[in-house]
Structures are given as C-alpha cells and as structure tokens.
Design a protein around this motif. Structure first.
Motif, PDB file in Angstrom:
ATOM      1  N   TYR A  88       6.782   4.284  -2.215  1.00 19.13           N
ATOM      2  CA  TYR A  88       5.766   3.535  -1.594  1.00 19.13           C
ATOM      3  C   TYR A  88       6.754   2.448  -1.102  1.00 19.13           C
ATOM      4  O   TYR A  88       7.612   2.041  -1.136  1.00 19.13           O
ATOM      5  N   GLU A  89       6.017   1.974   0.333  1.00 20.52           N
ATOM      6  CA  GLU A  89       6.397   0.775   1.104  1.00 20.52           C
ATOM      7  C   GLU A  89       6.085  -0.426   0.166  1.00 20.52           C
ATOM      8  O   GLU A  89       5.149  -0.496  -0.587  1.00 20.52           O
ATOM      9  N   LYS A 104       5.655   6.086   1.785  1.00 15.60           N
ATOM     10  CA  LYS A 104       6.776   6.191   2.560  1.00 15.60           C
ATOM     11  C   LYS A 104       6.481   7.483   3.202  1.00 15.60           C
ATOM     12  O   LYS A 104       5.916   8.495   2.847  1.00 15.60           O
TER      13      LYS A 104
END
Length: 128
Positions: A88-89, A104
């Motif tokens: 994940y960002e 992501k």
C-alpha cells in the motif's frame, strides 16, 4: 636527538605490554572495565533522549490510550484485512478529512480474507 626520541619510543612500547598485564583493579578484567566504561558513556549520551521520550509519553500517553481503546477493535479488523502493508501507498488525507490508503500499482490482486466471527470457534475446534 633522533636517537633519543627512538630510545624513548622503544621504552614506551616495551612498557605498554607490562602495564596491560597488571592485575585488574577491583578484581575485574580489562574487558569488564572497558564494557563498564562503554555502557556508562552510552547511558550518559542516551539519558537526554530517554528523558525527552518519557516527557513525550507523559504528554501524549493518555490521548493515545483513549485512541486505542476506541479504535483498537476497528484497527485490528483493518489489520486482518490488509495483511501486507508494503503493498500500500502512504495514506492521503482529502480536503474533507477522509483518509485514503491506495494499493500500489505493482501489488498483486487483492484477495479478500473471509470474515472471522470471534464468537464462533473455527471449524473442527473443540470448545472446552
């Protein structure tokens, strides 16, 4: 003059091993004394940071405790659904205050985890 310096240096080098072979002070080996000095220096260097950390914990501790009491169950549920956070960002905060956590682009496809009911024992479990 050079001969005098060389002689003094030679005497100092010969005396150094003799001094190291002296019995350790207070029954401790040189290694123990060195480690003690190392840890004293480390403690002296770390004490301001530890003091700041203690003050920070005193300031934010009650707020964090309240946050985890209220949000703990929801965060636990989120953790079980997310799995690997490296996929994940970083979170984005929208102007209205909503928080978005995007996967992501190169992350594998999302596979939802089945909901686990904490009140029901898993299949095949024996309730004692």
């Amino acid at each position: 003059m050079k001969q005098l310096v060389a002689l003094a240096l030679s005497i100092a080098m010969l005396a150094a091993p003799l001094r190291a072979e002296e019995p350790p002070a207070e029954g401790r080996s040189l290694m123990e004394q060195g480690m003690e000095l190392f840890f004293e220096g480390l403690r002296d260097e770390m004490s301001p940071a530890l003091r700041d950390l203690r003050d920070l914990a005193g300031e934010y501790g009650p707020q964090m405790r309240s946050f985890f009491q209220q949000m703990g169950p929801a965060l636990g549920d989120l953790m079980s659904k997310v799995g690997d956070w490296s996929r994940y960002e970083l979170p984005d905060v929208l102007p209205n205050g909503d928080v978005i956590i995007r996967r992501k682009a190169d992350a594998p496809p999302y596979e939802p985890q089945p909901d686990v009911d904490d009140d029901e024992p898993p299949a095949g479990a024996t309730d004692i």
